[in-house]
Enzyme design. Sequence first.
Site, short mmCIF file in Angstrom:
data_model
loop_
_atom_site.label_atom_id
_atom_site.label_comp_id
_atom_site.label_asym_id
_atom_site.label_seq_id
_atom_site.Cartn_x
_atom_site.Cartn_y
_atom_site.Cartn_z
N HIS A 99 0.86 -1.19 0.00
CA HIS A 99 0.00 0.00 0.00
C HIS A 99 0.89 1.22 0.00
O HIS A 99 1.81 1.34 0.81
CB HIS A 99 -0.93 -0.02 1.21
N LYS A 139 -9.29 0.23 -10.64
CA LYS A 139 -8.02 -0.49 -10.60
C LYS A 139 -7.52 -0.81 -12.00
O LYS A 139 -8.27 -0.77 -12.98
CB LYS A 139 -8.18 -1.79 -9.81
#
Length: 605
Positions: free
Chosen positions: A354, A433
């Site tokens: 992340h 995404k």
Amino acid sequence: MSENIIGYINDRGELVDTQSAGDSCEGCREIFFDNSPEALEIIRHSTAHLMAQAIRELYPDAQFFVGPVVDEGFYYDFRTSEKIGEEDLKKIEKKMKELVKKKLPIEKYEISKAEAVEKFKNDDLKQAVLKNIPSETVSIYRQGDFEDLCRGPHVPNTRFLHNFKLTRVAGAYLGGDENAEMLTRIYGIAFADKESLKKWQQMMEEAKRRDHRKLGTELELFMFNEEAGAGLPFWLPKGARLRSKLEQILWRSHRRRGYEPVRGPEILKADMWRTSGHYACYGENMYLTEIDGQEYGLKPMNCIGHILIFKNSTKSYRDLPLKYFEYGVVHRHEKSGVLHGLLRVREFTQDDAHIFCTPEQIKPVVLEVVEFVDAVMKKFGFEYTMEISTKPEKAIGDDEVWEVATQALKDALDENGLEYGIDEGGGAFYGPKIDVKITDAIGRKWQCGTVQVDFNLPERFDVEYVAEDNTRKRPVMIHRAILGSFERFIAILTEHYAGEFPFFIAPTQVIFVPIAAEHTAYAKELAEALMEREIDSEIYDRNDSLNKRIRLAEKQKVPYVVIVGDEEVKNRSVAVRDRRKKEQYNLSADDFMLQLSKELQEGKI
């Protein structure tokens, strides 16, 4: 109209068959009888009905639920009083061919939903289908004396349906509900021509040879134990070595790119998953339990842990982009019917990361991730494509935020001339995404890596950093995985290489075969020297003939089988059988060590 036209694509991009077209398709793009994706969808949907018609003739009490087109062809779910197994597929295929020869026209008619309810009043499966149809009018397709509820599209006549193969029989819960009745499901495939079907059959034979479940057993990589639980893999020593090598390569690659390792717990209070939105949007796939009167959930994803680590101390704009990575073990409650070796399991480990950044940093961060993906895929010999997935129906966050995030992904790829497709509605529930789809050695496509832009979770968890003007601002959170999961990627690698892994990740890189007992000490000396260089080897010194030991070693598909006897001991040399070059040669022990050390360095990404 040409006899080879089987449908149209209208101005909304929808498939329309010739039975439905009428005047409304003037100017529409024609779909010809060929192997284009649009034509195959019509052909395969029609072949599903052909199969159902054949099943009804062979098993008159058969009742049918749904028969859609899927990525691997088509299927039909149905019920009959007789047990149907793989051995019955040829009988059904034979009946299908008889129906094709009759050249039955495939007709469409429409009735009201109320009429359909009455028409199929004695068929509970049809009633279940009708409950899921929102419109007040339904369409029915008829061929000969067989008819079924269907939206279409279909070819105009069964004469188009010569080239098909029924592939397998499975069980399927009615409507996908594990508490409902188990129906019979038959899968099949169909093409426009015989040559395409033949090529597909050859590919399937090759896929069977490469099946990672078969190779995993033969090469002693992993196992499953139903008593311990379905979908839970156990890594055997050789498989664990393979996995460890892959993990180490990726670890070094992450560190060189500025990622920091972190580690979060595998279980968190359910309130955390409520805040994130997983509980509402993903709860049915989670394992929940109670501890000290409070509900907890095993993590299906790693993002919350990384958010809490980020929030542990005050962050400045100077700290961004901040990259955390973790080989995070996650658990997901997959239905038993979809479990498939390492490709679909209930526990797996993501190569997860992340990245917390500013909105201005989205493009350079995304492009750096794409570069990382490119380096990994090239290292393993995969071609790949990228696809941007947009907001799904079940999602959190405002439309405006989604548009900003989606556009950032498009801009990042557009400005660098990178091609991509669009998957409308295929995004994660918290953000759009980029999905990375790789192509293996026999042409199959696999979903692996992903890059997801998320404005929502930082908002839900009140994540902040101190901006240059000393105000508090929200970072953007980018979720990222290169492999997807180690389990899935290793399954794909196993099939891609047919078990013959490249030297730098091979679980056993060298097998030594001493000719006689007096040569074993030299083999052990060489094996120890390789271990110092982080190269794994085994010694086959069992009480078997030399030829048998060599055969057993070669069956393990290792890069090098090394024979040592009197000459090798005397000259401190090795007799090498190089599997990849398909060559045999002699080297000094020192030169062999040097060669292997160089090959090991080729694994760097």
